[in-house]
Design a protein around this motif. Structure first.
Motif, PDB file in Angstrom:
ATOM      1  N   ARG A   6       0.834  -1.212   0.000  1.00  0.00           N
ATOM      2  CA  ARG A   6       0.000   0.000   0.000  1.00  0.00           C
ATOM      3  C   ARG A   6       0.865   1.257   0.000  1.00  0.00           C
ATOM      4  O   ARG A   6       0.585   2.218  -0.710  1.00  0.00           O
ATOM      5  N   ARG A   7       1.915   1.234   0.793  1.00  0.00           N
ATOM      6  CA  ARG A   7       2.813   2.395   0.838  1.00  0.00           C
ATOM      7  C   ARG A   7       3.483   2.589  -0.513  1.00  0.00           C
ATOM      8  O   ARG A   7       3.595   3.707  -1.013  1.00  0.00           O
ATOM      9  N   ALA A   9       2.314   1.704  -3.450  1.00  0.00           N
ATOM     10  CA  ALA A   9       1.304   2.204  -4.383  1.00  0.00           C
ATOM     11  C   ALA A   9       1.051   3.690  -4.146  1.00  0.00           C
ATOM     12  O   ALA A   9       0.870   4.457  -5.099  1.00  0.00           O
ATOM     13  N   LYS A  10       1.060   4.106  -2.900  1.00  0.00           N
ATOM     14  CA  LYS A  10       0.855   5.524  -2.562  1.00  0.00           C
ATOM     15  C   LYS A  10       1.924   6.398  -3.218  1.00  0.00           C
ATOM     16  O   LYS A  10       1.650   7.501  -3.678  1.00  0.00           O
ATOM     17  N   TYR A  11       3.157   5.889  -3.266  1.00  0.00           N
ATOM     18  CA  TYR A  11       4.258   6.645  -3.872  1.00  0.00           C
ATOM     19  C   TYR A  11       4.336   6.469  -5.386  1.00  0.00           C
ATOM     20  O   TYR A  11       5.144   7.090  -6.045  1.00  0.00           O
ATOM     21  N   GLY A  12       3.529   5.593  -5.938  1.00  0.00           N
ATOM     22  CA  GLY A  12       3.532   5.404  -7.382  1.00  0.00           C
ATOM     23  C   GLY A  12       4.475   4.328  -7.878  1.00  0.00           C
ATOM     24  O   GLY A  12       4.747   4.236  -9.064  1.00  0.00           O
ATOM     25  N   GLY A  23      10.083  11.458  -0.811  1.00  0.00           N
ATOM     26  CA  GLY A  23       8.721  11.601  -1.268  1.00  0.00           C
ATOM     27  C   GLY A  23       8.581  11.998  -2.724  1.00  0.00           C
ATOM     28  O   GLY A  23       7.477  12.212  -3.205  1.00  0.00           O
TER      29      GLY A  23
END
Length: 70
Positions: A6-7, A9-12, A23
């Motif tokens: 999930r982390r 995916a959050k960063y792409g 980031g």
């Protein structure tokens, strides 16, 4: 493991190896050492220039006086 996914995916991140620095958008980790060095140097310099810098630390000398740390 799902939290890591999930982390990522959050960063792409869509593949591995990937690098996320400060980031910023992810970059592929499959690059020449020279290119990775250039990328890391540039991104870390950008982070350093954007980060607030704390005042110099104080330390006591032999007499107990305060002076800036070296």
């Amino acid at each position: 493991m799902r939290a890591d996914e999930r982390r990522a995916a959050k960063y792409g991140v869509t593949g591995v190896p990937s690098l996320v620095i400060g980031g910023q958008p992810p970059v592929s980790g499959v690059q020449s050492p020279e290119e990775l060095h250039r990328l890391l140097t540039r991104r870390l310099a950008a982070l350093d220039s954007a980060a607030p810098h704390p005042p110099p630390a104080k330390m006591a000398d032999d007499r107990g006086d305060q002076r800036p740390a070296r």
